[in-house]
Scaffold this motif. Sequence first.
Motif, PDB file in Angstrom:
ATOM      1  N   LYS A 107      40.344   8.494   6.148  1.00  0.00           N
ATOM      2  CA  LYS A 107      40.646   9.541   5.172  1.00  0.00           C
ATOM      3  C   LYS A 107      39.375  10.150   4.585  1.00  0.00           C
ATOM      4  O   LYS A 107      39.328  11.348   4.301  1.00  0.00           O
ATOM      5  CB  LYS A 107      41.552   9.001   4.059  1.00  0.00           C
ATOM      6  CG  LYS A 107      42.983   8.739   4.504  1.00  0.00           C
ATOM      7  CD  LYS A 107      43.622   9.994   5.111  1.00  0.00           C
ATOM      8  CE  LYS A 107      45.043   9.740   5.573  1.00  0.00           C
ATOM      9  NZ  LYS A 107      45.600  10.901   6.322  1.00  0.00           N
TER      10      LYS A 107
ATOM     11  N   GLU B 126      38.271  12.548   7.331  1.00  0.00           N
ATOM     12  CA  GLU B 126      39.109  13.737   7.413  1.00  0.00           C
ATOM     13  C   GLU B 126      38.890  14.665   6.224  1.00  0.00           C
ATOM     14  O   GLU B 126      38.897  15.900   6.365  1.00  0.00           O
ATOM     15  CB  GLU B 126      40.581  13.336   7.513  1.00  0.00           C
ATOM     16  CG  GLU B 126      40.916  12.688   8.852  1.00  0.00           C
ATOM     17  CD  GLU B 126      42.345  12.177   8.922  1.00  0.00           C
ATOM     18  OE1 GLU B 126      43.046  12.239   7.892  1.00  0.00           O
ATOM     19  OE2 GLU B 126      42.755  11.713   9.999  1.00  0.00           O
TER      20      GLU B 126
ATOM     21  N   TRP C 274      46.292  14.218   3.398  1.00  0.00           N
ATOM     22  CA  TRP C 274      47.237  13.090   3.306  1.00  0.00           C
ATOM     23  C   TRP C 274      48.648  13.470   3.742  1.00  0.00           C
ATOM     24  O   TRP C 274      49.425  12.620   4.140  1.00  0.00           O
ATOM     25  CB  TRP C 274      47.269  12.533   1.876  1.00  0.00           C
ATOM     26  CG  TRP C 274      46.131  11.601   1.586  1.00  0.00           C
ATOM     27  CD1 TRP C 274      46.135  10.231   1.703  1.00  0.00           C
ATOM     28  CD2 TRP C 274      44.814  11.956   1.141  1.00  0.00           C
ATOM     29  NE1 TRP C 274      44.889   9.736   1.356  1.00  0.00           N
ATOM     30  CE2 TRP C 274      44.063  10.762   0.999  1.00  0.00           C
ATOM     31  CE3 TRP C 274      44.187  13.164   0.839  1.00  0.00           C
ATOM     32  CZ2 TRP C 274      42.739  10.747   0.575  1.00  0.00           C
ATOM     33  CZ3 TRP C 274      42.860  13.166   0.425  1.00  0.00           C
ATOM     34  CH2 TRP C 274      42.151  11.954   0.307  1.00  0.00           C
TER      35      TRP C 274
ATOM     36  N   HIS D 135      37.809   9.379  -3.163  1.00  0.00           N
ATOM     37  CA  HIS D 135      37.279   9.563  -1.811  1.00  0.00           C
ATOM     38  C   HIS D 135      36.012  10.414  -1.808  1.00  0.00           C
ATOM     39  O   HIS D 135      35.081  10.140  -1.039  1.00  0.00           O
ATOM     40  CB  HIS D 135      38.351  10.169  -0.903  1.00  0.00           C
ATOM     41  CG  HIS D 135      39.359   9.172  -0.412  1.00  0.00           C
ATOM     42  ND1 HIS D 135      40.284   8.581  -1.237  1.00  0.00           N
ATOM     43  CD2 HIS D 135      39.577   8.648   0.828  1.00  0.00           C
ATOM     44  CE1 HIS D 135      41.041   7.742  -0.530  1.00  0.00           C
ATOM     45  NE2 HIS D 135      40.626   7.768   0.719  1.00  0.00           N
TER      46      HIS D 135
END
Length: 225
Positions: free
Chosen positions: A160, A163, A186, A200
């Motif tokens: 994640k 990405e 997500w 993140h």
Amino acid sequence: MAKQTILVVDDEKDLLDLIEYNLRKEGFNVLKAENGEEGIAMAKEHSPDLVLLDIMMPKMDGLQAVEVMRKDAELKRIPIILLTARSDEKTEVEGLNKGSDDYITKPISTTKLISRIKAVLRRFDEKEEATNILEVHNITIDRDRYIVYKDGEEFHLPRKEFELLFFLASRKGKVLDRQTLLNKVWGDNIYVVDRTVDVHVRKIREKLGDHYIETVKGVGYRFKE
């Protein structure tokens, strides 16, 4: 998979409502605006996947709106379809030359309209997917191998984080709000909170440095140009 968002800009309220109804039936999120200025403001705020734009509108017509979007760092990548009652070749050529991705004349059945919208979205997605290696500043992001290189050093980010970094970097200079990032990275069927994006981003900064992703206070994040 995240729902795609279509922004429909037209000063005919009945037509707006009809298009909204049919797009929602097809599983799209829909935003509506009634003139070019309002449409530009909504595009900046919500970062839609496609803009469906009338030409003859008050305040700012569709051709002017296309021109503004194609010159704006935040908006220039968004695909645009002009939907208009003007069927003359000169206007169609002008609209395409200014940067629209398709030109559709009214009247058109909602079935055909949705088919054309999906075709433009497919072309855009294929073009995006073809870009599997990004080189920005002093880093290279390899989506095929899920590796980030910074000054020759390899970094293996969790999925994640990777990405999120790729999504931001592929839209360099564009401000993206947290909800858009959550939906695109997500998915809108996964329940996560805004704070997830912040966590993140912080982890990416800890690994690569804090001078790539810029915080835009009260809005979200932008990968610096």
